[in-house]
Design a protein around this motif. Sequence first.
Motif, PDB file in Angstrom:
ATOM      1  N   PRO A   1     -13.171   7.614  -1.646  1.00  0.00           N
ATOM      2  CA  PRO A   1     -11.735   7.910  -1.548  1.00  0.00           C
ATOM      3  C   PRO A   1     -11.175   7.638  -0.154  1.00  0.00           C
ATOM      4  O   PRO A   1     -11.883   7.726   0.847  1.00  0.00           O
ATOM      5  CB  PRO A   1     -11.665   9.400  -1.883  1.00  0.00           C
ATOM      6  CG  PRO A   1     -13.007   9.943  -1.504  1.00  0.00           C
ATOM      7  CD  PRO A   1     -13.983   8.836  -1.802  1.00  0.00           C
ATOM      8  N   PHE A   2      -9.887   7.322  -0.136  1.00  0.00           N
ATOM      9  CA  PHE A   2      -9.161   7.166   1.117  1.00  0.00           C
ATOM     10  C   PHE A   2      -8.390   8.441   1.471  1.00  0.00           C
ATOM     11  O   PHE A   2      -7.760   8.494   2.533  1.00  0.00           O
ATOM     12  CB  PHE A   2      -8.155   6.011   1.010  1.00  0.00           C
ATOM     13  CG  PHE A   2      -8.788   4.673   0.825  1.00  0.00           C
ATOM     14  CD1 PHE A   2      -9.597   4.117   1.803  1.00  0.00           C
ATOM     15  CD2 PHE A   2      -8.580   3.952  -0.342  1.00  0.00           C
ATOM     16  CE1 PHE A   2     -10.179   2.878   1.624  1.00  0.00           C
ATOM     17  CE2 PHE A   2      -9.159   2.706  -0.528  1.00  0.00           C
ATOM     18  CZ  PHE A   2      -9.958   2.169   0.468  1.00  0.00           C
ATOM     19  N   VAL A   3      -8.417   9.416   0.581  1.00  0.00           N
ATOM     20  CA  VAL A   3      -7.587  10.608   0.758  1.00  0.00           C
ATOM     21  C   VAL A   3      -8.427  11.870   0.589  1.00  0.00           C
ATOM     22  O   VAL A   3      -9.308  11.939  -0.263  1.00  0.00           O
ATOM     23  CB  VAL A   3      -6.421  10.610  -0.256  1.00  0.00           C
ATOM     24  CG1 VAL A   3      -5.407   9.534   0.091  1.00  0.00           C
ATOM     25  CG2 VAL A   3      -6.929  10.396  -1.684  1.00  0.00           C
TER      26      VAL A   3
ATOM     27  N   ARG B   1      -5.710   5.857  -4.725  1.00  0.00           N
ATOM     28  CA  ARG B   1      -6.314   5.962  -3.395  1.00  0.00           C
ATOM     29  C   ARG B   1      -7.492   6.931  -3.418  1.00  0.00           C
ATOM     30  O   ARG B   1      -8.479   6.745  -2.695  1.00  0.00           O
ATOM     31  CB  ARG B   1      -5.255   6.380  -2.375  1.00  0.00           C
ATOM     32  CG  ARG B   1      -4.217   5.287  -2.127  1.00  0.00           C
ATOM     33  CD  ARG B   1      -3.076   5.750  -1.262  1.00  0.00           C
ATOM     34  NE  ARG B   1      -3.512   6.257   0.033  1.00  0.00           N
ATOM     35  CZ  ARG B   1      -3.852   5.482   1.067  1.00  0.00           C
ATOM     36  NH1 ARG B   1      -3.820   4.166   0.962  1.00  0.00           N
ATOM     37  NH2 ARG B   1      -4.236   6.041   2.207  1.00  0.00           N
ATOM     38  N   TRP B   2      -7.396   7.943  -4.231  1.00  0.00           N
ATOM     39  CA  TRP B   2      -8.497   8.908  -4.417  1.00  0.00           C
ATOM     40  C   TRP B   2      -9.716   8.219  -5.021  1.00  0.00           C
ATOM     41  O   TRP B   2     -10.860   8.600  -4.750  1.00  0.00           O
ATOM     42  CB  TRP B   2      -7.982  10.030  -5.307  1.00  0.00           C
ATOM     43  CG  TRP B   2      -8.926  11.131  -5.632  1.00  0.00           C
ATOM     44  CD1 TRP B   2      -9.614  11.935  -4.760  1.00  0.00           C
ATOM     45  CD2 TRP B   2      -9.251  11.602  -6.947  1.00  0.00           C
ATOM     46  NE1 TRP B   2     -10.344  12.874  -5.450  1.00  0.00           N
ATOM     47  CE2 TRP B   2     -10.132  12.691  -6.789  1.00  0.00           C
ATOM     48  CE3 TRP B   2      -8.864  11.224  -8.229  1.00  0.00           C
ATOM     49  CZ2 TRP B   2     -10.649  13.390  -7.884  1.00  0.00           C
ATOM     50  CZ3 TRP B   2      -9.375  11.918  -9.309  1.00  0.00           C
ATOM     51  CH2 TRP B   2     -10.256  12.982  -9.130  1.00  0.00           C
TER      52      TRP B   2
ATOM     53  N   GLN C   1       0.795  -1.229   0.000  1.00  0.00           N
ATOM     54  CA  GLN C   1       0.000   0.000   0.000  1.00  0.00           C
ATOM     55  C   GLN C   1       0.830   1.282   0.000  1.00  0.00           C
ATOM     56  O   GLN C   1       0.265   2.362  -0.116  1.00  0.00           O
ATOM     57  CB  GLN C   1      -0.932   0.014   1.212  1.00  0.00           C
ATOM     58  CG  GLN C   1      -1.971  -1.107   1.182  1.00  0.00           C
ATOM     59  CD  GLN C   1      -2.814  -1.118   2.445  1.00  0.00           C
ATOM     60  OE1 GLN C   1      -2.397  -1.617   3.479  1.00  0.00           O
ATOM     61  NE2 GLN C   1      -4.002  -0.553   2.350  1.00  0.00           N
TER      62      GLN C   1
ATOM     63  N   GLU D   1       2.548   8.622   4.737  1.00  0.00           N
ATOM     64  CA  GLU D   1       1.973   7.277   4.914  1.00  0.00           C
ATOM     65  C   GLU D   1       3.046   6.295   5.361  1.00  0.00           C
ATOM     66  O   GLU D   1       2.815   5.473   6.255  1.00  0.00           O
ATOM     67  CB  GLU D   1       1.325   6.800   3.616  1.00  0.00           C
ATOM     68  CG  GLU D   1       0.027   7.497   3.260  1.00  0.00           C
ATOM     69  CD  GLU D   1      -1.156   7.067   4.112  1.00  0.00           C
ATOM     70  OE1 GLU D   1      -1.121   5.941   4.659  1.00  0.00           O
ATOM     71  OE2 GLU D   1      -2.114   7.852   4.217  1.00  0.00           O
TER      72      GLU D   1
ATOM     73  N   GLY E   1     -10.396   5.116  -4.364  1.00  0.00           N
ATOM     74  CA  GLY E   1     -10.807   4.074  -3.432  1.00  0.00           C
ATOM     75  C   GLY E   1     -10.091   2.755  -3.599  1.00  0.00           C
ATOM     76  O   GLY E   1     -10.583   1.719  -3.134  1.00  0.00           O
TER      77      GLY E   1
ATOM     78  N   ARG F   1     -14.682   3.909  -6.087  1.00  0.00           N
ATOM     79  CA  ARG F   1     -15.256   3.771  -4.747  1.00  0.00           C
ATOM     80  C   ARG F   1     -14.931   4.997  -3.909  1.00  0.00           C
ATOM     81  O   ARG F   1     -14.327   5.947  -4.395  1.00  0.00           O
ATOM     82  CB  ARG F   1     -14.706   2.496  -4.100  1.00  0.00           C
ATOM     83  CG  ARG F   1     -15.285   1.216  -4.702  1.00  0.00           C
ATOM     84  CD  ARG F   1     -14.372   0.024  -4.474  1.00  0.00           C
ATOM     85  NE  ARG F   1     -13.176   0.103  -5.311  1.00  0.00           N
ATOM     86  CZ  ARG F   1     -12.160  -0.738  -5.219  1.00  0.00           C
ATOM     87  NH1 ARG F   1     -12.186  -1.711  -4.327  1.00  0.00           N
ATOM     88  NH2 ARG F   1     -11.104  -0.611  -6.012  1.00  0.00           N
TER      89      ARG F   1
ATOM     90  N   GLU G   1      -6.922   0.462  -2.643  1.00  0.00           N
ATOM     91  CA  GLU G   1      -5.886   0.362  -1.618  1.00  0.00           C
ATOM     92  C   GLU G   1      -4.608  -0.312  -2.102  1.00  0.00           C
ATOM     93  O   GLU G   1      -3.513   0.028  -1.647  1.00  0.00           O
ATOM     94  CB  GLU G   1      -6.408  -0.425  -0.410  1.00  0.00           C
ATOM     95  CG  GLU G   1      -7.370   0.322   0.474  1.00  0.00           C
ATOM     96  CD  GLU G   1      -7.720  -0.487   1.709  1.00  0.00           C
ATOM     97  OE1 GLU G   1      -7.199  -0.152   2.789  1.00  0.00           O
ATOM     98  OE2 GLU G   1      -8.490  -1.455   1.584  1.00  0.00           O
TER      99      GLU G   1
END
Length: 284
Positions: free
Chosen positions: A154-156, A113-114, A3, A254, A116, A152, A118
Amino acid sequence: MHQTLISAADLTAHIDDPAWVVVDCRHDLMNLAAGRGAYASGHLPGAVFADIETVLSGAKNGADGVFLGRHPLPDKDALAEALRDFGIDDTTQVVAYDAHGGMFAARLWWLLRWLGHEAVAVLDGGMAAWEAAGQPLTTEVRTRPRGSFSVRAPFVPTVTVREVLDNLESGKRIVIDARAADRYRGENETIDPVGGHIPGAKNRFFKDNLGPDGRFKDAAQLREELGALIDDPAAAIMQCGSGVTACHNLLALEVAGLPGAALYPGSWSEWVGDPARPVAKGAN
């Protein structure tokens, strides 16, 4: 699942794995055809090429004609289509690489990551590490089955120019500028015709994340260095010239175990698009 970073040795073990997709992100801001030319001359086996200008960035002007910066974020659906063309599914392990210390590969890492996704990592040390490990390059371009990538949550996080402008008054968040010190101070008019930085911003040149061997410093060292600048990553905004190398600082955070910082996608190039926005010069 990888990741953040992946070593050349670990990638070697999976270079022919159909569940993995390797993406060449080489680029040259002064010669926009250089990345594709370098890919054609030799790339990692099975790698596909992602162009920073046309795939990993969007239109420079909004529908209202307002300038959004040199490398605005791409349309999510258009980027997802390109990723499907690369053969990427929702479960694919993606590995991005370049020959520039990760400055362009980190852009794809952040973009995935934006969207979704990983399972994305940057090849630590890039092409130099791959070749130093005795691994081959090829000019063969493999055809991959089309993927079924889906967008999906986002993680960010991101921030808008309005939020950065409002922060000048509130001072609730810290802005970190990833450009070289001369650009930050306003001393390099060749690259930044309007030189300087956002008032209050601190400088962390993205190359400071790397050791002498071109690989990322270890997590403990990055945590010490970045922690000295950033008390709370969730209150930090990363920017650069156009939203590309800022992703390198986000990746370093990260790796350091300090997630949560936001990207200002338009960065300096958008900021100075309106002369009414204030500019600071010199060391902060």
